[in-house]
Design a protein around this motif. Structure first.
Motif, PDB file in Angstrom:
ATOM      1  N   ILE A  59     -49.289 -15.211 -18.382  1.00  0.00           N
ATOM      2  CA  ILE A  59     -49.246 -15.453 -17.645  1.00  0.00           C
ATOM      3  C   ILE A  59     -48.057 -14.306 -16.373  1.00  0.00           C
ATOM      4  O   ILE A  59     -48.711 -13.170 -15.966  1.00  0.00           O
ATOM      5  N   LEU A  60     -47.789 -15.025 -16.332  1.00  0.00           N
ATOM      6  CA  LEU A  60     -46.050 -13.555 -15.639  1.00  0.00           C
ATOM      7  C   LEU A  60     -45.800 -12.168 -15.936  1.00  0.00           C
ATOM      8  O   LEU A  60     -46.222 -11.656 -15.249  1.00  0.00           O
ATOM      9  N   ILE A  77     -36.961  -9.347  -7.411  1.00  0.00           N
ATOM     10  CA  ILE A  77     -37.122 -11.241  -7.816  1.00  0.00           C
ATOM     11  C   ILE A  77     -37.896 -11.283  -9.167  1.00  0.00           C
ATOM     12  O   ILE A  77     -37.793 -12.116  -9.502  1.00  0.00           O
ATOM     13  N   PHE A  78     -39.450 -11.136  -8.847  1.00  0.00           N
ATOM     14  CA  PHE A  78     -40.232 -11.509  -9.850  1.00  0.00           C
ATOM     15  C   PHE A  78     -39.805 -11.463 -10.974  1.00  0.00           C
ATOM     16  O   PHE A  78     -39.715 -11.614 -11.966  1.00  0.00           O
ATOM     17  N   ASN A  79     -39.296 -10.034 -11.544  1.00  0.00           N
ATOM     18  CA  ASN A  79     -38.381  -9.104 -12.954  1.00  0.00           C
ATOM     19  C   ASN A  79     -37.363 -10.265 -13.216  1.00  0.00           C
ATOM     20  O   ASN A  79     -37.118 -10.575 -14.182  1.00  0.00           O
ATOM     21  N   GLY A  80     -36.733 -10.372 -11.809  1.00  0.00           N
ATOM     22  CA  GLY A  80     -35.660 -11.758 -12.272  1.00  0.00           C
ATOM     23  C   GLY A  80     -35.965 -12.481 -13.314  1.00  0.00           C
ATOM     24  O   GLY A  80     -35.241 -13.095 -14.430  1.00  0.00           O
ATOM     25  N   LEU A  81     -36.611 -13.220 -11.927  1.00  0.00           N
ATOM     26  CA  LEU A  81     -37.648 -14.485 -12.327  1.00  0.00           C
ATOM     27  C   LEU A  81     -38.193 -14.771 -13.893  1.00  0.00           C
ATOM     28  O   LEU A  81     -37.942 -15.269 -14.871  1.00  0.00           O
ATOM     29  N   LEU A  82     -38.849 -13.403 -14.301  1.00  0.00           N
ATOM     30  CA  LEU A  82     -39.505 -13.116 -15.394  1.00  0.00           C
ATOM     31  C   LEU A  82     -38.705 -13.349 -16.921  1.00  0.00           C
ATOM     32  O   LEU A  82     -38.343 -13.681 -18.052  1.00  0.00           O
ATOM     33  N   LEU A  99     -36.385  -6.446 -22.253  1.00  0.00           N
ATOM     34  CA  LEU A  99     -35.240  -4.992 -22.822  1.00  0.00           C
ATOM     35  C   LEU A  99     -35.906  -3.834 -22.305  1.00  0.00           C
ATOM     36  O   LEU A  99     -35.582  -2.573 -21.373  1.00  0.00           O
ATOM     37  N   GLU A 100     -37.213  -4.129 -22.091  1.00  0.00           N
ATOM     38  CA  GLU A 100     -37.736  -3.347 -20.306  1.00  0.00           C
ATOM     39  C   GLU A 100     -37.228  -3.696 -19.507  1.00  0.00           C
ATOM     40  O   GLU A 100     -38.222  -2.330 -18.772  1.00  0.00           O
ATOM     41  N   ILE A 101     -37.269  -4.605 -19.304  1.00  0.00           N
ATOM     42  CA  ILE A 101     -37.171  -4.303 -17.841  1.00  0.00           C
ATOM     43  C   ILE A 101     -35.371  -4.285 -16.531  1.00  0.00           C
ATOM     44  O   ILE A 101     -34.505  -4.630 -16.988  1.00  0.00           O
TER      45      ILE A 101
END
Length: 256
Positions: A51-52, A8-13, A115-117
């Motif tokens: 910050i994220l 979820i965090f990576n999606g928001l980021l 692209l690294e996520i």
């Protein structure tokens, strides 16, 4: 649970980075065309994205042994942490060439970092969310340009490209501040399109995240079931072995 939070965090980021890139592209066009952007405060979003990225980098560093080696191999993380757009526009707002160069470097760093996520990238491909994102970005970019072209001659609140982009963003997120209102028929049609696409994309993202969480839950249940079945098989094998040993003892006693 930890994996779901990470996803979820990576999606928001990822979504934040995409919107930030679009904002920076529009700001770069403004500076390149010698237009003084009227909503420079929107670049503060670049600082929030940094910050994220810092938070994600911190959690990634906790799981590695050599932090120096990790940072040297993932140099793009270090570059993406620096809010170059915020620094450039805050310190050098009148030096257009320097601002444009720093904005382009920032856009490149964010694109490479995005692209690294990989876990979110895999999710978007699996749920076809990448196609929905392309539609969203296309609507935002061309909608902003078209809205500026049709509204700027007759609408003082849409006199710059970044104000038109701001209108598209608040329309697609269904916030609707009301400080920019379309006055032409085409502008109103663009606004309706932006709202519909924004709502549809939100639903698509929600469905994709729900599908991912359900699939993760099913995988865990399947793994637990397989583990339980294996344990039961081992118990049954041991019972069979004990039963055979008891029969052998019984037979040996009868033989005596």
């Amino acid at each position: 649970m930890q994996r779901n939070f990470k996803l979820i965090f990576n999606g928001l980021l990822l979504i934040s980075i995409i919107f930030n890139i679009l904002i920076l592209i529009l700001l770069t066009l403004d500076f390149a065309l010698n237009f003084k952007p009227s909503i420079l405060d929107i670049v503060r979003f670049d600082f929030i994205v940094s910050i994220l990225i810092i938070l994600r980098t911190f959690f990634r560093l906790k799981n590695v042994k050599s932090k120096r080696t990790f940072l040297s191999r993932n140099w793009i993380d270090v570059l993406a942490i620096i809010p170059l757009a915020y620094i450039a526009i805050s310190i050098f707002p009148n030096t257009y060439l320097l601002v444009i160069v720093l904005l382009l470097v920032r856009i490149y760093a964010l694109f490479k970092y995005m692209l690294e996520i990989r876990d979110v990238i895999r999710l978007t491909r699996k749920t076809k969310l990448d196609y929905a994102t392309v539609i969203l970005l296309t609507t935002l970019i061309f909608g902003s340009i078209l809205f500026y072209l049709v509204e700027s001659p007759v609408n003082p609140t849409a006199s710059t490209l970044d104000s038109s982009a701001f209108f598209m963003i608040v329309s697609m997120t269904t916030v609707g501040y009301g400080n920019t209102v379309p006055v032409t028929r085409i502008g109103q049609l663009i606004a309706v399109t932006a709202i519909v696409v924004g709502i549809a994309y939100t639903g698509w993202v929600t469905a994709a995240m729900a599908s991912s969480l359900i699939e993760d839950f099913r995988k865990k249940r399947k793994a637990e079931t397989e583990k339980l079945n294996k344990s039961m098989e081992n118990i049954l094998e041991k019972l069979d072995k004990i039963e055979k040993e008891l029969e052998e003892i019984k037979d040996s006693k009868e033989f005596k």
